[in-house]
Design a protein around this motif. Structure first.
Motif, PDB file in Angstrom:
ATOM      1  N   GLN A   1       0.875  -1.168   0.000  1.00 28.40           N
ATOM      2  CA  GLN A   1       0.000   0.000   0.000  1.00 28.40           C
ATOM      3  C   GLN A   1       0.910   1.215   0.000  1.00 28.40           C
ATOM      4  OE1 GLN A   1      -2.487   0.282   3.476  1.00 28.40           O
ATOM      5  NE2 GLN A   1      -3.273   2.291   2.923  1.00 28.40           N
ATOM      6  N   LEU A   2       0.657   2.155  -0.896  1.00 25.44           N
ATOM      7  CA  LEU A   2       1.457   3.370  -1.003  1.00 25.44           C
ATOM      8  C   LEU A   2       0.557   4.575  -0.823  1.00 25.44           C
ATOM      9  CD1 LEU A   2       4.057   4.996  -1.962  1.00 25.44           C
ATOM     10  CD2 LEU A   2       3.036   4.882  -4.247  1.00 25.44           C
ATOM     11  N   HIS A   3       1.033   5.524  -0.024  1.00 24.22           N
ATOM     12  CA  HIS A   3       0.383   6.829   0.103  1.00 24.22           C
ATOM     13  C   HIS A   3       1.402   7.858  -0.361  1.00 24.22           C
ATOM     14  CE1 HIS A   3      -2.066  10.068   1.926  1.00 24.22           C
ATOM     15  NE2 HIS A   3      -0.882  10.618   2.170  1.00 24.22           N
ATOM     16  N   ILE A   4       0.994   8.729  -1.254  1.00 23.94           N
ATOM     17  CA  ILE A   4       1.901   9.765  -1.744  1.00 23.94           C
ATOM     18  C   ILE A   4       1.095  11.016  -2.064  1.00 23.94           C
ATOM     19  CG2 ILE A   4       1.785   8.926  -4.135  1.00 23.94           C
ATOM     20  CD1 ILE A   4       4.798   9.711  -4.361  1.00 23.94           C
ATOM     21  N   GLU A   5       1.633  12.150  -1.692  1.00 21.57           N
ATOM     22  CA  GLU A   5       1.009  13.433  -1.992  1.00 21.57           C
ATOM     23  C   GLU A   5       1.926  14.176  -2.956  1.00 21.57           C
ATOM     24  OE1 GLU A   5       0.132  15.360   1.771  1.00 21.57           O
ATOM     25  OE2 GLU A   5      -0.689  13.493   2.566  1.00 21.57           O
ATOM     26  N   TRP A   6       1.327  14.838  -3.936  1.00 27.75           N
ATOM     27  CA  TRP A   6       2.122  15.539  -4.943  1.00 27.75           C
ATOM     28  C   TRP A   6       1.402  16.795  -5.409  1.00 27.75           C
ATOM     29  CZ3 TRP A   6       0.190  15.899  -9.967  1.00 27.75           C
ATOM     30  CH2 TRP A   6      -0.884  15.045 -10.285  1.00 27.75           C
ATOM     31  N   SER A   7       2.196  17.736  -5.887  1.00 25.13           N
ATOM     32  CA  SER A   7       1.652  19.016  -6.342  1.00 25.13           C
ATOM     33  C   SER A   7       2.304  19.398  -7.659  1.00 25.13           C
ATOM     34  CB  SER A   7       1.921  20.091  -5.288  1.00 25.13           C
ATOM     35  OG  SER A   7       1.414  21.344  -5.713  1.00 25.13           O
ATOM     36  N   ALA A   8       1.466  19.767  -8.632  1.00 25.03           N
ATOM     37  CA  ALA A   8       1.958  20.235  -9.927  1.00 25.03           C
ATOM     38  C   ALA A   8       2.477  21.663  -9.778  1.00 25.03           C
ATOM     39  CB  ALA A   8       0.840  20.177 -10.960  1.00 25.03           C
ATOM     40  N   PRO A   9       3.417  22.055 -10.631  1.00 23.05           N
ATOM     41  CA  PRO A   9       4.003  23.392 -10.527  1.00 23.05           C
ATOM     42  C   PRO A   9       2.963  24.502 -10.689  1.00 23.05           C
ATOM     43  CG  PRO A   9       5.156  22.057 -12.175  1.00 23.05           C
ATOM     44  CD  PRO A   9       3.978  21.283 -11.736  1.00 23.05           C
ATOM     45  N   THR A  10       3.204  25.583  -9.989  1.00 24.26           N
ATOM     46  CA  THR A  10       2.367  26.769 -10.120  1.00 24.26           C
ATOM     47  C   THR A  10       3.278  27.984 -10.236  1.00 24.26           C
ATOM     48  OG1 THR A  10       0.507  28.002  -9.190  1.00 24.26           O
ATOM     49  CG2 THR A  10       2.041  27.071  -7.621  1.00 24.26           C
ATOM     50  N   PRO A  11       3.044  28.846 -11.195  1.00 26.82           N
ATOM     51  CA  PRO A  11       1.979  28.759 -12.194  1.00 26.82           C
ATOM     52  C   PRO A  11       2.261  27.631 -13.182  1.00 26.82           C
ATOM     53  CG  PRO A  11       3.436  30.577 -12.741  1.00 26.82           C
ATOM     54  CD  PRO A  11       3.907  30.018 -11.432  1.00 26.82           C
ATOM     55  N   PRO A  12       1.190  27.101 -13.800  1.00 27.16           N
ATOM     56  CA  PRO A  12       1.403  26.020 -14.762  1.00 27.16           C
ATOM     57  C   PRO A  12       2.188  26.511 -15.980  1.00 27.16           C
ATOM     58  CG  PRO A  12      -0.910  26.687 -14.725  1.00 27.16           C
ATOM     59  CD  PRO A  12      -0.217  27.452 -13.643  1.00 27.16           C
ATOM     60  N   VAL A  13       3.109  25.676 -16.420  1.00 25.78           N
ATOM     61  CA  VAL A  13       3.920  25.993 -17.595  1.00 25.78           C
ATOM     62  C   VAL A  13       3.871  24.781 -18.525  1.00 25.78           C
ATOM     63  CG1 VAL A  13       6.239  26.529 -18.422  1.00 25.78           C
ATOM     64  CG2 VAL A  13       5.447  27.484 -16.255  1.00 25.78           C
ATOM     65  N   GLY A  14       3.664  25.014 -19.804  1.00 23.82           N
ATOM     66  CA  GLY A  14       3.633  23.927 -20.771  1.00 23.82           C
ATOM     67  C   GLY A  14       2.224  23.415 -20.984  1.00 23.82           C
ATOM     68  N   GLU A  15       2.147  22.370 -21.798  1.00 25.64           N
ATOM     69  CA  GLU A  15       0.849  21.755 -22.072  1.00 25.64           C
ATOM     70  C   GLU A  15       1.029  20.274 -22.337  1.00 25.64           C
ATOM     71  OE1 GLU A  15       0.340  22.767 -26.777  1.00 25.64           O
ATOM     72  OE2 GLU A  15      -0.269  24.310 -25.361  1.00 25.64           O
ATOM     73  N   SER A  16      -0.065  19.547 -22.295  1.00 25.76           N
ATOM     74  CA  SER A  16      -0.096  18.111 -22.502  1.00 25.76           C
ATOM     75  C   SER A  16       0.941  17.430 -21.612  1.00 25.76           C
ATOM     76  CB  SER A  16       0.102  17.769 -23.988  1.00 25.76           C
ATOM     77  OG  SER A  16      -0.062  16.383 -24.203  1.00 25.76           O
ATOM     78  N   GLN A  17       1.793  16.569 -22.173  1.00 28.54           N
ATOM     79  CA  GLN A  17       2.775  15.825 -21.378  1.00 28.54           C
ATOM     80  C   GLN A  17       3.923  16.706 -20.881  1.00 28.54           C
ATOM     81  OE1 GLN A  17       2.639  12.230 -20.556  1.00 28.54           O
ATOM     82  NE2 GLN A  17       0.563  12.931 -20.951  1.00 28.54           N
ATOM     83  N   GLY A  18       3.978  17.951 -21.309  1.00 28.92           N
ATOM     84  CA  GLY A  18       5.022  18.865 -20.871  1.00 28.92           C
ATOM     85  C   GLY A  18       4.624  19.722 -19.691  1.00 28.92           C
TER      86      GLY A  18
END
Length: 181
Positions: A10-27
């Protein structure tokens, strides 16, 4: 990469995407959680279109999530994962495939999904013999994705045995249940 290796866990992980968002799609906010060669995608999928099996909480290039449970960039996302590692026979053939259940921000997005094999970018999935226990890795795609509160625990079948046969209760009366023949 984890110092220890894990099989069923069992894995628990918290993550946050960069802000401000830069790029699009897989970038945009791209990373991943790997159980050996099997990837659970991490991606900023908040208002960010990409291919369906490459968005956040997808099993990369195999299965999209059942819902997009992303929070806006800068907010913390949570994955709670139940992983069942694949098993291989001595001759290297597959004995039992990998399974994964993922809860993303409280929403079930993968429900006991049977993986088709590894999750490479350019090849079809396949199973190649490896140890049951593998390291857990976080992928670095050069996007400043942040992680915190990561914990893992091995899961094992419960130990114990039945102390009495099943029965039906009607008030104080207990009637044994017999198996149909």
């Amino acid at each position: 990469e984890s110092k220890e290796t894990f099989g069923d866990c069992q894995l628990h992980i918290e993550w946050s995407a960069p802000t401000p968002p830069v790029g699009e799609s897989q970038g945009r906010g791209n990373s991943g959680v790997f159980f050996g060669p099997y990837e659970l995608q991490v991606l900023d999928s908040y208002g960010n279109k990409t291919y369906f099996d490459g968005q956040a909480a997808s099993i990369y290039k195999q299965r999209p999530p059942m819902a997009n449970a992303m929070r806006p960039p800068g907010e913390w996302n949570v994955y709670d994962v139940v992983w069942t590692a694949p098993r291989f026979k001595e001759d290297g053939s597959l004995e039992s495939p990998a399974f994964i259940t993922v809860i993303h921000n409280g929403v079930v997005v993968q429900n006991h999904f049977q993986l088709l094999g590894n999750t490479p970018f350019s090849d079809p999935p396949s199973y190649n013999q490896h140890d049951v226990k593998q390291p857990i890795r976080l992928q670095d795609h050069g996007n400043p994705v942040r992680f915190r509160n990561i914990w893992v625990r091995e899961t094992k079948p419960p130990v114990g045995k039945r102390t009495r046969e099943p029965f039906r209760r009607d008030g104080d009366k207990e009637t044994p249940i017999t198996a149909a023949k």
